[in-house]
Write an enzyme that holds these catalytic residues in place. Sequence first.
Site, PDB file in Angstrom:
ATOM      1  N   LYS A 218      20.470 -34.785 -58.997  1.00 56.48           N
ATOM      2  CA  LYS A 218      21.242 -32.898 -58.467  1.00 56.48           C
ATOM      3  C   LYS A 218      21.054 -33.315 -56.717  1.00 56.48           C
ATOM      4  O   LYS A 218      22.648 -33.441 -55.692  1.00 56.48           O
ATOM      5  CB  LYS A 218      21.168 -31.331 -58.555  1.00 56.48           C
ATOM      6  N   ASN A 219      19.970 -32.859 -56.344  1.00 58.06           N
ATOM      7  CA  ASN A 219      19.946 -33.387 -54.942  1.00 58.06           C
ATOM      8  C   ASN A 219      20.054 -34.922 -54.065  1.00 58.06           C
ATOM      9  O   ASN A 219      20.084 -34.283 -52.932  1.00 58.06           O
ATOM     10  CB  ASN A 219      18.545 -33.034 -54.455  1.00 58.06           C
TER      11      ASN A 219
ATOM     12  N   CYS B 260      20.343 -21.160 -53.994  1.00 62.29           N
ATOM     13  CA  CYS B 260      18.702 -20.040 -54.547  1.00 62.29           C
ATOM     14  C   CYS B 260      18.132 -19.115 -53.690  1.00 62.29           C
ATOM     15  O   CYS B 260      17.997 -19.613 -52.792  1.00 62.29           O
ATOM     16  CB  CYS B 260      17.723 -20.966 -55.471  1.00 62.29           C
TER      17      CYS B 260
ATOM     18  N   ASP C  64      10.263 -27.477 -56.311  1.00 64.87           N
ATOM     19  CA  ASP C  64      10.775 -27.057 -57.182  1.00 64.87           C
ATOM     20  C   ASP C  64      10.215 -27.291 -59.187  1.00 64.87           C
ATOM     21  O   ASP C  64      10.681 -27.394 -59.875  1.00 64.87           O
ATOM     22  CB  ASP C  64      12.107 -28.410 -57.467  1.00 64.87           C
TER      23      ASP C  64
ATOM     24  N   ARG D 254      23.875 -24.910 -62.243  1.00 63.61           N
ATOM     25  CA  ARG D 254      23.846 -25.301 -61.672  1.00 63.61           C
ATOM     26  C   ARG D 254      22.831 -27.303 -61.576  1.00 63.61           C
ATOM     27  O   ARG D 254      23.730 -27.565 -60.673  1.00 63.61           O
ATOM     28  CB  ARG D 254      23.336 -24.202 -60.345  1.00 63.61           C
TER      29      ARG D 254
ATOM     30  N   ARG E 104      15.025 -19.336 -45.386  1.00 60.83           N
ATOM     31  CA  ARG E 104      16.015 -21.306 -45.641  1.00 60.83           C
ATOM     32  C   ARG E 104      17.370 -20.784 -44.215  1.00 60.83           C
ATOM     33  O   ARG E 104      18.294 -20.676 -44.818  1.00 60.83           O
ATOM     34  CB  ARG E 104      16.821 -20.713 -47.182  1.00 60.83           C
ATOM     35  N   PRO E 105      16.604 -20.678 -43.371  1.00 56.84           N
ATOM     36  CA  PRO E 105      17.489 -20.423 -41.684  1.00 56.84           C
ATOM     37  C   PRO E 105      18.126 -22.371 -41.960  1.00 56.84           C
ATOM     38  O   PRO E 105      17.906 -22.553 -42.960  1.00 56.84           O
ATOM     39  CB  PRO E 105      17.396 -20.633 -41.267  1.00 56.84           C
ATOM     40  N   ILE E 106      18.984 -22.313 -40.893  1.00 59.99           N
ATOM     41  CA  ILE E 106      19.248 -23.781 -40.830  1.00 59.99           C
ATOM     42  C   ILE E 106      19.417 -24.306 -39.081  1.00 59.99           C
ATOM     43  O   ILE E 106      20.392 -24.658 -38.583  1.00 59.99           O
ATOM     44  CB  ILE E 106      21.096 -23.875 -41.106  1.00 59.99           C
TER      45      ILE E 106
HETATM   46  N1  EPU Z   1      13.791 -24.260 -43.164  1.00 60.16           N
HETATM   47  C1  EPU Z   1      13.596 -23.955 -41.984  1.00 60.16           C
HETATM   48  N2  EPU Z   1      14.603 -24.413 -40.517  1.00 60.16           N
HETATM   49  C2  EPU Z   1      16.051 -24.892 -40.949  1.00 60.16           C
HETATM   50  C3  EPU Z   1      15.521 -25.815 -42.323  1.00 60.16           C
HETATM   51  C4  EPU Z   1      14.490 -25.751 -43.282  1.00 60.16           C
HETATM   52  O1  EPU Z   1      12.521 -22.671 -41.600  1.00 60.16           O
HETATM   53  O2  EPU Z   1      16.644 -25.418 -40.221  1.00 60.16           O
HETATM   54  C5  EPU Z   1      12.472 -23.606 -43.357  1.00 60.16           C
HETATM   55  C6  EPU Z   1      12.815 -23.555 -44.951  1.00 60.16           C
HETATM   56  O3  EPU Z   1      12.802 -22.631 -44.630  1.00 60.16           O
HETATM   57  C7  EPU Z   1      11.911 -23.629 -45.674  1.00 60.16           C
HETATM   58  C8  EPU Z   1      11.494 -24.991 -45.360  1.00 60.16           C
HETATM   59  O4  EPU Z   1      11.773 -25.191 -44.083  1.00 60.16           O
HETATM   60  O5  EPU Z   1      11.024 -23.534 -45.825  1.00 60.16           O
HETATM   61  C9  EPU Z   1      11.501 -26.404 -46.435  1.00 60.16           C
HETATM   62  O6  EPU Z   1      13.708 -25.929 -45.958  1.00 60.16           O
HETATM   63  P1  EPU Z   1      14.438 -27.642 -47.145  1.00 60.16           P
HETATM   64  O7  EPU Z   1      14.759 -27.505 -45.240  1.00 60.16           O
HETATM   65  O8  EPU Z   1      13.209 -29.015 -46.502  1.00 60.16           O
HETATM   66  O9  EPU Z   1      15.079 -27.238 -47.735  1.00 60.16           O
HETATM   67  P2  EPU Z   1      16.258 -27.208 -48.135  1.00 60.16           P
HETATM   68  O10 EPU Z   1      16.960 -28.640 -47.333  1.00 60.16           O
HETATM   69  O11 EPU Z   1      17.004 -26.516 -48.362  1.00 60.16           O
HETATM   70  C10 EPU Z   1      15.355 -28.899 -50.529  1.00 60.16           C
HETATM   71  C11 EPU Z   1      16.170 -28.872 -52.044  1.00 60.16           C
HETATM   72  C12 EPU Z   1      15.452 -27.175 -52.794  1.00 60.16           C
HETATM   73  C13 EPU Z   1      14.014 -27.844 -52.593  1.00 60.16           C
HETATM   74  C14 EPU Z   1      13.641 -28.447 -51.335  1.00 60.16           C
HETATM   75  C15 EPU Z   1      12.814 -28.241 -51.040  1.00 60.16           C
HETATM   76  C16 EPU Z   1      18.552 -28.786 -52.010  1.00 60.16           C
HETATM   77  C17 EPU Z   1      20.334 -28.595 -51.793  1.00 60.16           C
HETATM   78  N3  EPU Z   1      17.791 -28.341 -52.027  1.00 60.16           N
HETATM   79  O12 EPU Z   1      16.120 -27.181 -50.067  1.00 60.16           O
HETATM   80  O13 EPU Z   1      16.009 -27.149 -53.455  1.00 60.16           O
HETATM   81  O14 EPU Z   1      12.952 -26.965 -53.365  1.00 60.16           O
HETATM   82  O15 EPU Z   1      14.701 -29.206 -50.713  1.00 60.16           O
HETATM   83  O16 EPU Z   1      12.674 -30.005 -50.755  1.00 60.16           O
HETATM   84  O17 EPU Z   1      18.572 -30.871 -51.615  1.00 60.16           O
HETATM   85  C18 EPU Z   1      16.756 -26.832 -56.433  1.00 60.16           C
HETATM   86  O18 EPU Z   1      17.063 -27.760 -56.588  1.00 60.16           O
HETATM   87  O19 EPU Z   1      16.344 -25.605 -57.167  1.00 60.16           O
HETATM   88  C19 EPU Z   1      15.825 -26.413 -54.959  1.00 60.16           C
HETATM   89  C20 EPU Z   1      16.062 -25.714 -53.797  1.00 60.16           C
END
Ligand code: EPU
Length: 420
Positions: A22-23, A116, A306, A399, A121-123
């Site tokens: 998926k990811n 989820c 995950d 999903r 999860r900020p950006i």
């Molecule tokens: N974070 C920030 N600011 C940002 C981005 C992230 O503070 O701009 C923080 C997040 O809040 C979190 C940490 O950094 O505490 C890691 O977040 P990351 O960005 O790595 O997570 P993600 O990219 O939102 C992806 C997967 C998740 C998986 C995580 C960790 C996708 C679409 N999602 O999320 O998958 O848990 O990496 O490996 O690729 C799932 O498949 O069920 C799922 C949640």
Amino acid sequence: MAKYIISGGKKLTGEVYIPGAKNAAIKMIAAAILTKKDVILHNVPDIVDVQSMLQIFSDLGGTAVRQKNTLILNAGNVRSTNPKQEITKKLRASVVYAGPLLARFGHVKMFHPGGCVIGARPIDFHVKGFVQLGAKAYINNRYYEITADNLTGSKICFDDFSVTATENILLAAVLAKGHTSIRLAAFEPEVVDLIVLLKKMGAKIKVSSYGQIEVDGIKKLNGAEHTILPDRIEAGTFIVIAAATRGHFKIHNFIEDHNDLILYKLAEIGVKFKLHKNMIEILHPENSYHAVTKIITRNYPGFPTDLQAPMSVLLSQAKGKSKIVETIFENRLQYLHELNKMGAKAKILDSHTAYIEGPTKLHGTKIETLDLRAGATLVAAALTAHGESIINNVEIIDRGYADFDTRLRALGADIQRLSS
Ligand code: EPU
């Protein structure tokens, strides 16, 4: 709202085939925006998150043709740079359209992503990265708008590892002018697979050391054809189901190299398994299972967040007290309240730490799906439990897991899906 009715305690046996990850798939669909040529993806999972990413792709003006597990994507006619809110709010990965749209059109306006509810999860890492590449950003609490006349390569150092932020900056930097160096880059197998696709499209990317990716931007990318790597999280979920129900499964399309820590933990618990080429066989155990000192989630190659929730079902069947430390997300232990309703003995100490004590005989009851992985966890628990469980809100599981109930029935599970 759909629900699963599961009558647990059955010994499951048979074979299961793991589809593409998926990811990885959902990011590769966004990557197709970078070129006017066809991007052909094989081994695409038939899941709702893929459908949502395709909906955004076609709303923007792209065409997507699906032939079984193959997708033919063409973004030659894409004109819009404003994905619609109704879709972007459905999944976190919608944010990875920002990088390609910015790189190709110099503009993106998008509503904040959903997904989820497992933490804040900020950006901010994404936006800071784009700004370091020379873009201008405007953000309010509903949407963000990023513009760039020209993206210019730069050194980008994230505050922490982030999967989607690494991918987004990569997707922008491949068409930026000059050299970009990404530090503290995430290195999940899905990120690496995206790099493989981008290189097939002509991008100049080098992984110089762990956590450091170098990109030399080029003017134009080509089409490419790529087979997506297997989903290690789905494989891990089926491993837990096999081991917790004390079944005997063959799980095909399993890449040993992507799952080192899982295998290490399974051995520590006492799960018996045999590794074959691209397959793992979980053997019917004669022994009992033991608790592990600690499962601590980390970025790859650490234990994947995950699989933290699914693993707890196995730990509920192991003798002794296991500690779970969730370091990545601050709201990913809530499912333990649902497991406790089934007879598990789990204690949440704080938002990152819990203990689970076993072995406990789980019993069926009525439980709620909180997020994708928590949903799959409850299915694993219900299959392990004695008696009937009703799991509500199982659309969330669609999903990320295709035909979950059908595939489980083929393994001998007593699971029915009811829509209301
Ligand atoms: N974070 C920030 N600011 C940002 C981005 C992230 O503070 O701009 C923080 C997040 O809040 C979190 C940490 O950094 O505490 C890691 O977040 P990351 O960005 O790595 O997570 P993600 O990219 O939102 C992806 C997967 C998740 C998986 C995580 C960790 C996708 C679409 N999602 O999320 O998958 O848990 O990496 O490996 O690729 C799932 O498949 O069920 C799922 C949640």
